[in-house]
Design a protein around this motif. Structure first.
Motif, mmCIF file in Angstrom:
data_model
loop_
_atom_site.group_PDB
_atom_site.id
_atom_site.type_symbol
_atom_site.label_atom_id
_atom_site.label_comp_id
_atom_site.label_asym_id
_atom_site.label_seq_id
_atom_site.Cartn_x
_atom_site.Cartn_y
_atom_site.Cartn_z
ATOM 1 N N GLU A 55 27.425 9.060 32.522
ATOM 2 C CA GLU A 55 26.477 10.038 33.048
ATOM 3 C C GLU A 55 25.179 9.924 32.280
ATOM 4 N N LYS A 56 24.081 10.160 32.992
ATOM 5 C CA LYS A 56 22.781 10.113 32.347
ATOM 6 C C LYS A 56 21.861 11.118 33.020
ATOM 7 N N HIS A 57 20.966 11.703 32.227
ATOM 8 C CA HIS A 57 20.055 12.701 32.755
ATOM 9 C C HIS A 57 18.619 12.284 32.471
ATOM 10 N N SER A 58 17.740 12.677 33.409
ATOM 11 C CA SER A 58 16.314 12.522 33.177
ATOM 12 C C SER A 58 15.595 13.594 33.984
ATOM 13 N N GLY A 59 15.146 14.622 33.302
ATOM 14 C CA GLY A 59 14.499 15.735 34.002
ATOM 15 C C GLY A 59 15.443 16.368 35.013
ATOM 16 N N ARG A 60 15.052 16.399 36.280
ATOM 17 C CA ARG A 60 15.905 16.973 37.325
ATOM 18 C C ARG A 60 16.872 15.960 37.923
ATOM 19 N N LEU A 61 16.911 14.780 37.367
ATOM 20 C CA LEU A 61 17.811 13.728 37.856
ATOM 21 C C LEU A 61 19.065 13.650 37.007
ATOM 22 N N ARG A 62 20.192 13.487 37.706
ATOM 23 C CA ARG A 62 21.453 13.241 37.012
ATOM 24 C C ARG A 62 22.142 12.093 37.729
ATOM 25 N N VAL A 63 22.484 11.073 36.984
ATOM 26 C CA VAL A 63 23.159 9.905 37.542
ATOM 27 C C VAL A 63 24.544 9.812 36.932
ATOM 28 N N THR A 64 25.531 9.534 37.764
ATOM 29 C CA THR A 64 26.877 9.274 37.280
ATOM 30 C C THR A 64 27.299 7.879 37.724
ATOM 31 N N LEU A 65 28.208 7.309 36.979
ATOM 32 C CA LEU A 65 28.732 5.984 37.292
ATOM 33 C C LEU A 65 30.235 5.997 37.088
ATOM 34 N N ASP A 66 30.961 5.572 38.095
ATOM 35 C CA ASP A 66 32.406 5.443 38.032
ATOM 36 C C ASP A 66 32.750 3.989 38.309
ATOM 37 N N THR A 67 32.948 3.217 37.256
ATOM 38 C CA THR A 67 33.186 1.784 37.437
ATOM 39 C C THR A 67 34.555 1.507 38.057
ATOM 40 N N LYS A 69 35.820 3.156 40.502
ATOM 41 C CA LYS A 69 35.616 3.310 41.948
ATOM 42 C C LYS A 69 34.437 2.477 42.444
ATOM 43 N N LYS A 70 33.746 1.816 41.509
ATOM 44 C CA LYS A 70 32.563 1.036 41.848
ATOM 45 C C LYS A 70 31.590 1.891 42.652
ATOM 46 N N SER A 71 31.221 3.006 42.056
ATOM 47 C CA SER A 71 30.289 3.886 42.754
ATOM 48 C C SER A 71 29.437 4.648 41.758
ATOM 49 N N SER A 72 28.271 5.059 42.235
ATOM 50 C CA SER A 72 27.341 5.845 41.450
ATOM 51 C C SER A 72 26.774 6.927 42.347
ATOM 52 N N SER A 73 26.348 8.018 41.725
ATOM 53 C CA SER A 73 25.684 9.057 42.492
ATOM 54 C C SER A 73 24.417 9.494 41.777
ATOM 55 N N LEU A 74 23.437 9.867 42.568
ATOM 56 C CA LEU A 74 22.180 10.408 42.062
ATOM 57 C C LEU A 74 22.056 11.837 42.563
ATOM 58 N N LEU A 75 21.911 12.746 41.636
ATOM 59 C CA LEU A 75 21.732 14.157 41.972
ATOM 60 C C LEU A 75 20.320 14.563 41.598
ATOM 61 N N ILE A 76 19.612 15.139 42.550
ATOM 62 C CA ILE A 76 18.293 15.718 42.286
ATOM 63 C C ILE A 76 18.461 17.225 42.394
ATOM 64 N N THR A 77 18.237 17.924 41.313
ATOM 65 C CA THR A 77 18.414 19.370 41.327
ATOM 66 C C THR A 77 17.101 20.069 41.680
ATOM 67 N N ALA A 78 17.231 21.252 42.255
ATOM 68 C CA ALA A 78 16.074 22.094 42.586
ATOM 69 C C ALA A 78 14.988 21.264 43.273
ATOM 70 N N SER A 79 15.345 20.670 44.403
ATOM 71 C CA SER A 79 14.453 19.714 45.055
ATOM 72 C C SER A 79 13.127 20.356 45.473
ATOM 73 N N ARG A 80 12.127 19.496 45.554
ATOM 74 C CA ARG A 80 10.785 19.905 45.961
ATOM 75 C C ARG A 80 10.342 19.050 47.131
ATOM 76 N N ALA A 81 9.361 19.521 47.853
ATOM 77 C CA ALA A 81 8.845 18.738 48.986
ATOM 78 C C ALA A 81 8.372 17.370 48.522
ATOM 79 N N ALA A 82 7.856 17.295 47.299
ATOM 80 C CA ALA A 82 7.361 16.022 46.761
ATOM 81 C C ALA A 82 8.487 15.016 46.508
ATOM 82 N N ASP A 83 9.742 15.463 46.540
ATOM 83 C CA ASP A 83 10.878 14.542 46.366
ATOM 84 C C ASP A 83 11.180 13.780 47.649
ATOM 85 N N THR A 84 10.546 14.159 48.749
ATOM 86 C CA THR A 84 10.740 13.454 50.009
ATOM 87 C C THR A 84 10.372 11.988 49.835
#
Lengths: 112, 114
Positions: A55-67, A69-84
């Protein structure tokens, strides 16, 4: 091909909600990265997670990695219109040198 | 800080014409690459270079040539344009850091072949 798949292909949420997008891949990796692409622009690097990290964090971003399952997820918290934007995962694999293999991307729309 | 500069931003070609897409970086990176982006396909690697004088093929090299005479410049040449080469082309310059590499992209060239 090492090309990973991202899902969903498109995601529409309201401002303030969290956005989660996923990336799967087929063979082993050294690291996995996420990039953002605003409409009509080039890709911009967001965050990198190494294969030995979970797992890794950067500001409102959180990334996880499950080797396993060979998968990763990106979570953007408290999204803003500028995240479009479109979000892409990119893999660097062992023996691949400096090559990055990109997924097909998730189009995120954050509505006011 | 210019980063990666691509020219032109837009181009329309007729089938059979040739042209060169320019890419220049001012970050002194050894590794550069060209991608094309098509709807639903993500980015696909065309050619890459690990340093001046060294180039190699990527995933979709047919119809394209590259050269790398200097660290800064990495032009992509379309030899005889075809409608299948209608796409958005991105040049990337790669930096190596502790955890791995990071790509810096140009703004892209939108090419239409008619």
């Amino acid at each position: 091909s090492q090309q990973g798949e991202e899902d969903p292909q498109a995601l529409s949420i309201q401002e303030g909600e969290n956005a989660t997008m996923n990336c799967s891949y087929k063979t082993s990796i050294n690291n996995l990265q996420w990039y953002r692409q605003n409409s009509g622009r080039g890709l911009v690097h967001l965050i990198l997670i190494r294969s030995n990290e979970r797992e890794k964090h950067s500001g409102r971003l959180r990334v996880t990695l499950d080797t396993s399952k060979k998968s990763s997820s990106l979570l953007i918290t408290a999204s803003r219109a500028a995240d479009t934007a479109s979000y892409f995962c990119a893999k660097q694999r062992p023996g691949g040198g400096n090559k990055l293999t990109f997924g097909t991307g998730t189009q995120l729309k954050v509505e006011l | 800080n210019a980063g990666v500069t691509q020219t032109p931003k837009f181009q329309v070609l007729k089938t059979g014409q040739s042209m060169t897409l320019q890419c220049a970086q001012d970050m002194n990176h050894e590794y550069m690459s060209w991608y094309r982006q098509d709807p639903g396909m993500g980015l696909r690697l065309i050619h890459y270079s690990v340093g001046a004088g060294i180039t190699d093929q990527g995933e979709v090299p047919n119809g394209y040539n590259v050269s790398r005479s200097t660290t800064e410049d990495f032009p992509l040449r379309l030899l005889s344009a075809a409608p299948s080469q209608t796409s958005v082309y991105f040049c990337a310059s790669i930096a190596w850091g502790g955890p791995g590499l990071e790509a810096f992209f140009g703004q892209g060239t939108r090419l239409t072949v008619v």
